[in-house]
Scaffold this active site. Structure first.
Site, short mmCIF file in Angstrom:
data_model
loop_
_atom_site.label_atom_id
_atom_site.label_comp_id
_atom_site.label_asym_id
_atom_site.label_seq_id
_atom_site.Cartn_x
_atom_site.Cartn_y
_atom_site.Cartn_z
N GLU A 1 49.43 34.41 39.38
CA GLU A 1 49.03 33.41 38.38
C GLU A 1 49.06 33.98 36.97
O GLU A 1 48.98 33.24 35.99
CB GLU A 1 47.63 32.84 38.73
N CYS B 1 44.87 38.80 45.67
CA CYS B 1 43.99 39.95 45.44
C CYS B 1 42.70 39.82 46.28
O CYS B 1 42.77 39.93 47.49
CB CYS B 1 43.73 40.12 43.96
N GLU C 1 35.97 39.24 43.11
CA GLU C 1 35.25 40.26 43.87
C GLU C 1 35.01 39.68 45.27
O GLU C 1 34.26 38.72 45.43
CB GLU C 1 33.95 40.60 43.12
N HIS D 1 48.45 39.56 41.11
CA HIS D 1 48.03 38.25 40.57
C HIS D 1 49.22 37.43 40.10
O HIS D 1 49.56 37.48 38.90
CB HIS D 1 47.06 38.48 39.40
N ILE E 1 45.16 44.36 39.66
CA ILE E 1 43.84 44.61 39.05
C ILE E 1 42.85 45.05 40.13
O ILE E 1 42.48 44.26 40.99
CB ILE E 1 43.31 43.34 38.33
N ARG F 1 40.70 47.98 50.54
CA ARG F 1 40.22 47.54 49.22
C ARG F 1 40.26 48.67 48.21
O ARG F 1 40.13 49.83 48.56
CB ARG F 1 38.77 47.05 49.32
N1 GLN Z 1 38.57 44.97 43.98
C1 GLN Z 1 38.33 43.59 44.30
C2 GLN Z 1 37.79 43.46 45.74
O1 GLN Z 1 37.93 44.36 46.50
C3 GLN Z 1 39.59 42.76 44.15
C4 GLN Z 1 40.04 42.76 42.72
C5 GLN Z 1 40.75 41.50 42.28
O2 GLN Z 1 40.72 40.47 42.95
N2 GLN Z 1 41.34 41.54 41.11
O3 GLN Z 1 37.22 42.47 46.09
#
Ligand code: GLN
Length: 208
Positions: free
Chosen positions: A187, A88, A57, A185, A149, A120
């Site tokens: 990883e 991400c 996040e 991602h 994700i 985002r």
């Molecule tokens: N939605 C998250 C953000 O905006 C990112 C999601 C993630 O890293 N899987 O910070």
């Protein structure tokens, strides 16, 4: 140990473990000796040859990075050439400009080391999380398992930024010198291609 490469994965927030494993595997494949450690504090960040900023996040991440006084250290080191991979939320943190698809301006502190504009939570609720196979010609992959994700998307790319992969007509993996970012991602893909690029950059960096 002296002469050994040291790659750090930041632990402000997010999926750290998978990056540790993927980076160790990338080193093994490349025959590079070294260690992969977790980093959070400015002095820890000061001692690595490359850094990975995981997903999670991004607003929480930014706040913790600011509180630990690491944000400025990361920014300074990356501007001085420290290789970095952001995935991400990590990519959001690297970006020069960011907004949220729903709430608009986010005012979150970001590093501004990668000349892109990021939206985002770009795929909306229905496509909250999904995976697709995408080609990544720049890394010699015809098919790479890309796991998204609550992913951001890259809506603008500066002139110095190379687009490594696209999906649905948007850049999803980019590179500006030794600054690498993906909206998905890597990883979680079972393929260490991106981690191998970072390790290769780290080796160059450690020898300069
Ligand atoms: N939605 C998250 C953000 O905006 C990112 C999601 C993630 O890293 N899987 O910070």
């Amino acid at each position: 140990m002296e002469g050994q490469l040291r790659v750090g994965v930041t632990t402000f927030q997010g999926d750290v473990e998978e990056h540790l494993l993927a980076t160790r595997e990338a080193m093994r494949r490349l025959g590079v000796r070294g260690e992969v450690v977790t980093v959070k504090l400015p002095e820890e960040i000061g001692s690595v040859d490359a850094i990975i900023i995981p997903g999670g996040e991004s607003t929480v991440m930014s706040r913790l990075a600011q509180r630990t006084k690491s944000l400025d250290v990361i920014r300074r080191r990356v501007f001085e050439g420290l290789p970095v991979l952001g995935t991400c939320a990590g990519l959001i943190f690297l970006a020069s400009r960011v907004y949220d698809r729903v709430v608009g301006e986010t005012r979150q502190p970001i590093l501004g080391v990668l000349d892109i504009t990021v939206e985002r939570n770009s795929y909306g609720r229905q496509r909250d999380s999904f995976e697709v196979q995408i080609p990544i010609p720049a890394l010699n992959r015809d098919s790479f398992r890309a796991v998204f994700i609550r992913a951001p998307s890259i809506v603008e790319v500066g002139t110095g930024v190379e687009v490594l992969a696209t999906y649905a007509e948007r850049a999803v993996a980019v590179r500006q010198g030794s600054v690498l970012g993906t909206t998905f991602h890597p990883e979680l893909s079972g393929d260490t291609a991106f981690h191998e690029v970072l390790v290769t950059e780290a080796v160059k960096y450690s020898k300069r």
